[in-house]
Design an enzyme around this catalytic site. Structure first.
Site, short mmCIF file in Angstrom:
data_model
loop_
_atom_site.label_atom_id
_atom_site.label_comp_id
_atom_site.label_asym_id
_atom_site.label_seq_id
_atom_site.Cartn_x
_atom_site.Cartn_y
_atom_site.Cartn_z
CG ASP A 1 -2.09 0.96 1.06
OD1 ASP A 1 -2.42 1.33 -0.09
OD2 ASP A 1 -2.71 1.32 2.08
CG HIS B 1 -5.16 10.48 2.75
ND1 HIS B 1 -6.23 10.34 3.60
CD2 HIS B 1 -4.22 9.60 3.19
CE1 HIS B 1 -5.95 9.39 4.50
NE2 HIS B 1 -4.74 8.93 4.27
CD GLU C 1 -6.50 4.74 4.71
OE1 GLU C 1 -5.77 3.95 4.07
OE2 GLU C 1 -6.06 5.54 5.57
CD GLU D 1 -5.47 2.86 -0.25
OE1 GLU D 1 -4.65 2.25 -0.97
OE2 GLU D 1 -5.35 2.97 0.99
CG ASP E 1 -5.83 0.33 3.68
OD1 ASP E 1 -5.90 -0.74 4.30
OD2 ASP E 1 -4.95 1.19 3.90
NE ARG F 1 -8.54 6.39 9.52
CZ ARG F 1 -7.83 6.25 8.41
NH1 ARG F 1 -6.56 5.86 8.47
NH2 ARG F 1 -8.38 6.45 7.24
CD GLN G 1 -3.60 4.60 10.65
OE1 GLN G 1 -4.81 4.54 10.51
NE2 GLN G 1 -2.81 5.15 9.74
CE1 TYR H 1 1.43 7.33 14.75
CE2 TYR H 1 2.75 7.41 12.76
CZ TYR H 1 2.21 8.04 13.87
OH TYR H 1 2.45 9.37 14.07
CE LYS I 1 -3.84 2.25 7.51
NZ LYS I 1 -4.66 3.15 6.71
CB THR J 1 -7.64 -4.95 1.86
OG1 THR J 1 -6.70 -4.64 2.89
CG2 THR J 1 -7.53 -3.92 0.75
CB THR K 1 -6.55 7.75 1.33
OG1 THR K 1 -6.40 6.66 2.23
CG2 THR K 1 -7.97 8.27 1.39
CD GLU L 1 -8.40 12.62 4.02
OE1 GLU L 1 -8.61 11.43 3.69
OE2 GLU L 1 -7.99 13.48 3.23
CA CA Z 1 -4.12 3.03 2.84
#
Ligand code: CA
Length: 436
Positions: free
Chosen positions: A135, A142, A207, A209, A241, A245, A248, A252, A261, A265, A368, A382
């Site tokens: 990814d 984004h 997300e 994509e 995706d 959050r 994450q 991360y 993540k 998917t 994204t 967002e």
């Molecule tokens: Ca992504």
């Protein structure tokens, strides 16, 4: 360059005898995407045409094709399309030419119509066995929007405009549209606590994509130069995706996304081929003044003049309450896909630049894709500004996804003088965490 050739398959006046293909929003005869379907058990390759699926295993046995087209249809007859993807563009294009002819020539209707299945009777599967999934993060709006939530003064990190940022994802949990998304458990830590708890995610997001399907690929240690990268892009899908959050933000650093993540998917199951996309290639937007020029291994003039797509993307939500009330999906965003800071060819060139080998059926996510304005943002993170400003729906609000919410992406390629094409469905409904 072969994948960009315009030929009779793109002729907007060409009409299929499959009546449902005429003016079909996604699958007119000018599209002819490849996928894998089953009707009562056995998986095999198929081509979407209007509301029908053409059985490629049956076509391979029909004797209607020969030469490179027959080689390609045989490669597309099995349980996955990896063999077709490995062949590259030339045989795939020969097969496309013959499919377009067979499905438009009324004298062939008698012999081809018996190989059609109604799409409603077909189960659609992943088009390929995905060996590896990577990814990227090419949506600059984004990246800026998310960066602002963490670093208001310097949203983009210094590497962003020099190197296509990416990470290795998880291939085993990629699923075709329609499979439910189970809300994942994970470690959550609020800012006013020093220790995390283990609980279902409270900030489940999507997300928006594009998925890039890899064609022949390269041998280990043999990079794909940018000017040859297009030969290794078999086609595109929509890709969601799904992201947790709260998991994450806690997990991360320092190694990047992990369990936030890889729980799922979703992809649209049809590969819209590089050949079908030829009329919709547009110039990559030029970089704003002051941005660094890409290093030479990422620069190709032809790629810069054809590297973007005339594509509009939409996201819609249907909540359980909306479904019960019979309300239509509510649009969360609509925007152009042209806001990719790097082209898909640059992603291929960069990914292999160290000698890393891509294989047929590998999947790349673009990252994204958000438009510059809030009506085109590609994630709830967002749109709701990190959860601070929930979205107003017909009878409720959303900062993040609730159980029973269904998210559906649609994409539409349009160009003057050509028939518009799309991807088909890319949807998933959120199911509650097990035992929760
Ligand atoms: Ca992504």
């Amino acid at each position: 360059m072969m994948p960009l050739e315009i030929d009779e398959t793109h002729d907007s006046s060409r009409v299929s005898w499959v009546e449902s293909a005429q003016a079909h929003p996604d699958f007119p005869i000018q599209n002819l995407p490849f996928g894998v379907f089953s009707v009562g058990g056995i998986r095999r390759g198929g081509v979407a045409i209007g509301d029908s699926v053409l059985d490629l295993a049956a076509l391979a046995e029909s004797g209607l094709l020969e030469g490179a087209a027959q080689t390609a249809v045989l490669a597309a007859s099995g349980r996955t399309l990896n063999c077709l993807l490995a062949l590259g563009a030339a045989p795939r294009r020969e097969l496309r030419l013959r499919l377009s002819s067979l499905l438009s020539d009324v004298t062939k209707r008698g012999s081809v119509e018996r190989m059609l299945h109604h799409a409603n009777a077909c189960q659609l599967h992943l088009p390929a066995r995905i060996g590896d999934y990577t990814d990227f993060y090419v949506g600059i709006h984004h990246a800026t929007n998310v960066g602002k939530l963490f670093r208001p003064d310097a949203p983009l990190l210094p590497n962003y405009k020099h190197v296509p940022i990416g990470y290795h994802g998880r291939a085993s949990s990629v699923r075709a549209s329609g499979e439910p998304v189970t809300r994942p458990f994970g470690q959550l830590k609020s800012q006013d606590s020093d220790t995390p708890i283990f609980a279902p995610t409270r900030r489940l997001d999507y997300e928006l994509e594009l998925g890039v399907w890899v064609g022949p690929g390269n041998q280990l240690g043999r990079p794909i130069p940018i000017e040859r990268a297009a030969e290794h892009i078999a086609g595109l899908s929509l890709l969601n995706d799904w992201s947790a959050r709260d998991l994450q933000s806690w997990e991360y650093q320092p190694l990047g996304p992990f369990l936030a993540k890889n729980f799922m998917t979703t992809v649209s199951p049809w590969i819209v081929t590089a050949e079908a996309l030829a009329p919709f290639r547009i110039a990559q937007p030029s970089r704003p003044a002051g941005d660094p020029a890409p290093l030479p291994y990422l620069w190709d003039e032809h790629d810069q003049s054809h590297g973007a797509f005339a594509l509009t993307l939409e996201v819609a939500i249907t909540t359980a309450k909306m479904r019960a009330a019979g309300l239509p999906p509510h649009r969360l965003s609509r925007g152009s896909a042209r806001h990719m800071y790097w082209t898909v060819a640059q992603l291929i060139a960069h990914h292999t630049s160290n000698g890393c080998n891509l294989e047929p059926g590998d999947l790349l996510g673009t990252g994204t894709l958000s438009a510059p304005t809030p009506d085109g943002y590609g994630s709830l993170l967002e749109i709701s500004q990190g959860g601070a400003k929930p979205v107003q729906l017909p009878a409720e609000t959303r900062a993040f996804l609730h159980d029973g919410d269904e998210i559906e992406f649609t994409g539409r390629f349009e160009a003057e003088g050509f028939a518009g094409i799309g991807f088909g469905r890319c949807a998933g409904e959120i199911w509650g965490a097990p035992g929760d």
